[in-house]
Design an enzyme around this catalytic site. Structure first.
Site, PDB file in Angstrom:
ATOM      1  N   ASP A  72      -1.313   5.547  -6.731  1.00  0.00           N
ATOM      2  CA  ASP A  72      -1.718   4.679  -5.623  1.00  0.00           C
ATOM      3  C   ASP A  72      -1.754   3.225  -6.072  1.00  0.00           C
ATOM      4  OD1 ASP A  72      -2.823   3.922  -3.101  1.00  0.00           O
ATOM      5  OD2 ASP A  72      -4.822   3.929  -3.984  1.00  0.00           O
ATOM      6  N   ASP A 122       0.835  -1.199   0.000  1.00  0.00           N
ATOM      7  CA  ASP A 122       0.000   0.000   0.000  1.00  0.00           C
ATOM      8  C   ASP A 122       0.870   1.249   0.000  1.00  0.00           C
ATOM      9  OD1 ASP A 122      -1.779   2.047   0.332  1.00  0.00           O
ATOM     10  OD2 ASP A 122      -3.000   0.996   1.818  1.00  0.00           O
TER      11      ASP A 122
END
Ligand code: NAG
Ligand code: NAG
Ligand code: NAG
Ligand code: NAG
Length: 428
Positions: free
Chosen positions: A311, A113
């Site tokens: 992301d 992440d």
């Protein structure tokens, strides 16, 4: 809960596989590790239910929506947990790597992440975690920080729960209570001694990855910051396509072995959101046309959190409404007279077979870097090819370059030089 539900719950936990499937264990080479998509044949988290194509797209969209709310709540500095639907299927974040924690080492398949800092590990005894946890009692190098220690004071949202340093956090639609702890962390071949992480005691909400999260954000408690001596705050990944049967990409840690021939664009720092990787998206080309987008839709604004981030955990690219509309309209224009329908949050779908030769190219432009997309980076097709959608949608205030758009590119995070490199690399 009645007996039937308990039995079902029991059977479900028995069916959880704990590690990578057969033939998927590849030894890491140097500082390069394998990256798997959660629905890869190698992944134990592959959904067992056979969802229809439409259902799985709608589910990924729903998870993306939760993540967008999470990312925007990070930006605004608000702390709220969207209502979780209680589903246990994991789609977000989407890519996992094998990490070893403790002495002797215990393996976990942690989700990558890039928008989170602190690593979060489900610990033995955790309420609401999956059956695979890290058992700190079995590690001789484990240490739990007491409340009042300097390490505890340095972490935001820490407080005292009895004598231990406790963290209350939100992650997607989950809320988490963890103790601040440290132990050795080994990715690939090198160990980081005394790596600080949140040892999860309790989680509710259902959007938390079952074997934890490895935070690759920019902030002080992230992997990047805790491994500076070893990896010089530099890493890259190539995310495999989730369509390919050859599902593994790579995560390469440190400056060695990174591509030399790669275009870079500066990374931007938002002092209010130090974990996010902002870049300056300056334009989008559809075919040979540079789409007319109002600059305000792309502008970096540290106060509102507006701008563009890259992301690893969002699946489908999001563009601020004015930018999305302009791109979509140009795309539709190029596709000619074909009738457009919608599917969930996608408003540009074609239910007749489309001529793939008619599909325009797409290029995202940054200072110093043009990211050219192939059709696989922005089109999704149903299994039998009867439906095709432009896999992007509108967002209120943040542009997100999501993982589908990044697939089969090498994305290089070079933090000492404050720049992001992207080049095409087929890794699946
Ligand atoms: C873990 O760290 C300790 C030092 O804190 C070291 O002595 C030990 O060898 C390390 N274990 C592993 C598996 O690297
Ligand atoms: C953290 O969460 C726990 C359990 O939900 C709660 O009792 C505690 O008050 C919370 N602490 C803070 C500082 O919010
Ligand atoms: C997967 O990719 C690797 C590296 O490109 C290749 O060597 C291998 O043959 C591929 N396997 C399959 C099943 O396609
Ligand atoms: C990116 O593409 C635009 C438009 O085609 C061009 O003007 C620009 O020079 C390109 N930038 C780089 C770094 O190649």
């Amino acid at each position: 809960m009645d007996a039937l539900h308990l039995t079902l719950l029991f059977l479900c936990s028995l069916s959880l596989v704990h590690s990578l499937g057969p033939n998927c264990e590849e030894t890491s080479q140097g500082s390069t590790l394998r990256v798997y998509h959660v629905s890869s044949p190698c992944s134990p988290f592959r959904p067992k239910t056979s969802l229809s194509w439409e259902e799985s797209v709608l589910q990924m969209q729903a998870d993306d929506k939760t993540r967008l709310v999470y990312l925007t709540s990070l930006i605004a500095g608000r702390s709220f947990v969207p209502i979780g639907s209680g589903r246990q299927i994991i789609q977000s974040p989407t890519y996992i790597v094998k990490a070893n924690i403790g002495t002797p080492a215990q393996s976990l398949l942690m989700a990558l992440d890039t928008s989170t800092d602190m690593a979060l590990v489900p610990c033995a005894g955790c309420v609401g975690c999956s059956s695979t946890t890290f058992n700190s009692a079995k590690s001789v190098s484990f240490l739990s920080f007491a409340c009042g220690t300097d390490q505890c004071k340095q972490v935001q949202s820490s407080s005292c729960l009895g004598t231990s340093c406790s963290l209350n956090m939100t992650y997607g639609a989950s809320s988490i209570v963890a103790n601040l702890a440290r132990d050795n962390l080994t990715l690939a071949t090198d160990s980081i001694f005394g790596y600080s992480f949140g040892c999860i005691q309790k989680t509710t909400g259902g959007s938390f990855p079952p074997q934890g999260v490895l935070g690759l954000g920019r902030g002080p408690s992230s992997f990047v910051s805790q491994s500076t001596t070893l990896y010089k705050s530099t890493f890259s990944y190539c995310l495999p396509s989730f369509k390919s049967s050859n599902f593994s990409g790579t995560l390469r840690l440190g400056p060695n072995g990174q591509p030399l021939n790669i275009q870079y664009t500066p990374l931007l720092v938002n002092p209010k959101r130090t974990s996010l990787y902002y870049v300056n998206l300056i334009g989008i080309k559809v075919g040979s046309t540079t789409v007319n987008i109002p600059p305000s839709a792309l502008a970096f604004n540290p106060n509102t959190g507006g701008g563009t981030i890259i992301d690893s955990g969002t699946v489908f690219t999001r563009l601020v409404t004015e930018a999305y509309t302009a791109v979509r309209d140009e795309f539709r224009r190029r596709m000619g007279k074909a009738v457009v329908s919608s599917l969930g949050g996608f408003d540009t779908c074609y239910t007749v077979p489309i001529l793939l030769t008619k599909v325009p190219t797409m290029t995202f432009m940054f200072p110093g870097l043009n990211m050219s997309l192939t059709q696989d980076n922005f089109l999704i097709h149903s299994t039998f090819g009867s439906t095709t959608c432009l896999a992007m949608s509108a967002s209120p205030n943040l542009n997100v370059i999501a993982n589908m758009q990044q697939q089969n590119h090498r994305v290089l995070f070079d933090i000492p030089n404050s720049r992001l490199g992207i080049s095409r690399e087929v890794c699946s």
